[in-house]
Design a protein around this motif. Structure first.
Motif, PDB file in Angstrom:
ATOM      1  N   LEU A   8       2.106  -3.320  -1.941  1.00  0.00           N
ATOM      2  CA  LEU A   8       2.080  -2.953  -0.525  1.00  0.00           C
ATOM      3  C   LEU A   8       3.110  -3.808   0.193  1.00  0.00           C
ATOM      4  O   LEU A   8       3.057  -5.035   0.116  1.00  0.00           O
ATOM      5  N   PRO A  53      -1.354  -0.356  -6.182  1.00  0.00           N
ATOM      6  CA  PRO A  53       0.103  -0.432  -6.078  1.00  0.00           C
ATOM      7  C   PRO A  53       0.535  -1.606  -5.207  1.00  0.00           C
ATOM      8  O   PRO A  53      -0.274  -2.177  -4.480  1.00  0.00           O
ATOM      9  N   GLN A 108       6.834   3.358  -4.778  1.00  0.00           N
ATOM     10  CA  GLN A 108       6.535   3.871  -6.116  1.00  0.00           C
ATOM     11  C   GLN A 108       7.391   3.123  -7.127  1.00  0.00           C
ATOM     12  O   GLN A 108       8.435   2.564  -6.795  1.00  0.00           O
ATOM     13  N   ALA A 140      -0.603   4.480   4.739  1.00  0.00           N
ATOM     14  CA  ALA A 140       0.582   3.811   5.279  1.00  0.00           C
ATOM     15  C   ALA A 140       1.070   4.467   6.565  1.00  0.00           C
ATOM     16  O   ALA A 140       1.544   3.781   7.468  1.00  0.00           O
ATOM     17  N   ILE A 189       4.202   1.762   0.732  1.00  0.00           N
ATOM     18  CA  ILE A 189       3.660   1.663  -0.620  1.00  0.00           C
ATOM     19  C   ILE A 189       4.737   2.208  -1.559  1.00  0.00           C
ATOM     20  O   ILE A 189       4.846   3.416  -1.760  1.00  0.00           O
ATOM     21  N   ARG A 227      -0.383   6.981   0.586  1.00  0.00           N
ATOM     22  CA  ARG A 227      -1.672   6.307   0.433  1.00  0.00           C
ATOM     23  C   ARG A 227      -1.661   5.439  -0.812  1.00  0.00           C
ATOM     24  O   ARG A 227      -1.099   5.806  -1.824  1.00  0.00           O
ATOM     25  N   GLY A 228      -2.310   4.315  -0.694  1.00  0.00           N
ATOM     26  CA  GLY A 228      -2.481   3.433  -1.834  1.00  0.00           C
ATOM     27  C   GLY A 228      -3.959   3.107  -1.996  1.00  0.00           C
ATOM     28  O   GLY A 228      -4.664   2.874  -1.018  1.00  0.00           O
ATOM     29  N   THR A 244       0.856  -7.819  -3.870  1.00  0.00           N
ATOM     30  CA  THR A 244       0.510  -7.189  -5.147  1.00  0.00           C
ATOM     31  C   THR A 244      -0.819  -7.745  -5.647  1.00  0.00           C
ATOM     32  O   THR A 244      -1.287  -8.796  -5.194  1.00  0.00           O
TER      33      THR A 244
END
Length: 153
Positions: free
Chosen positions: A128, A126, A104, A76, A102, A112-113, A140
């Motif tokens: 975005l 995850p 949580q 990201a 991203i 990072r995802g 998603t």
């Protein structure tokens, strides 16, 4: 009744009229050029959104056709999308001012995802979020169907 000399005088523009029109056009063009190129946030946002969706859908297609899991890693901060299939790595970047986040589950943001597409059609990763001005969208993955879903915020 019009005479022959009146008709000859009405055939075109004089040099002075043409000069005035060209000067006005030049001034308008100069104002437009001084302002710089026109930017549309909706076009810029749409291009970034399309790029992210293209990378995710291409990864999903490659997983289904190759029979191997395909991973997309989203950085990201660098706005880098890295697609990994076996030993093959392909990079794509988001350009322009669009920002990627991203989120949580319990608050905060990840840097990072990791999005994984399996050959059986399932997917994981995850959410975005993409943001530019008034435009925002959450992308998603459905873990069961592997569908890539978009949610306009």
């Amino acid at each position: 009744m019009t005479s022959r000399t009146d008709m000859q005088n009405d055939r075109g523009f004089t040099l002075l009229e043409v000069t005035v029109v060209l000067v006005i056009a030049g001034l308008l063009l100069g104002l437009a050029m001084a302002r710089g190129p026109f930017h549309s946030t909706s076009v810029t946002f749409g291009a970034a959104r399309a790029k992210v969706l293209h990378v995710l859908r291409a990864a999903q297609d490659r997983a289904l056709t190759s029979g191997l899991a395909v991973t997309v890693i989203m950085d990201a901060e660098q706005r880098d999308l890295m697609t990994v299939l076996g030993k093959t790595v392909h990079h794509d970047r988001l350009t322009g001012p669009v920002r990627a986040f991203i989120p949580q589950q319990h608050g905060g943001m990840l840097t990072r995802g990791v999005f994984r597409f399996d050959p059986d059609g399932t997917a994981s990763g995850p959410p975005l979020a993409l943001l530019l001005g008034q435009h925002s969208e959450l992308i998603t993955l459905s873990p069961i169907t592997g569908r890539i879903l978009t949610h306009v915020q």
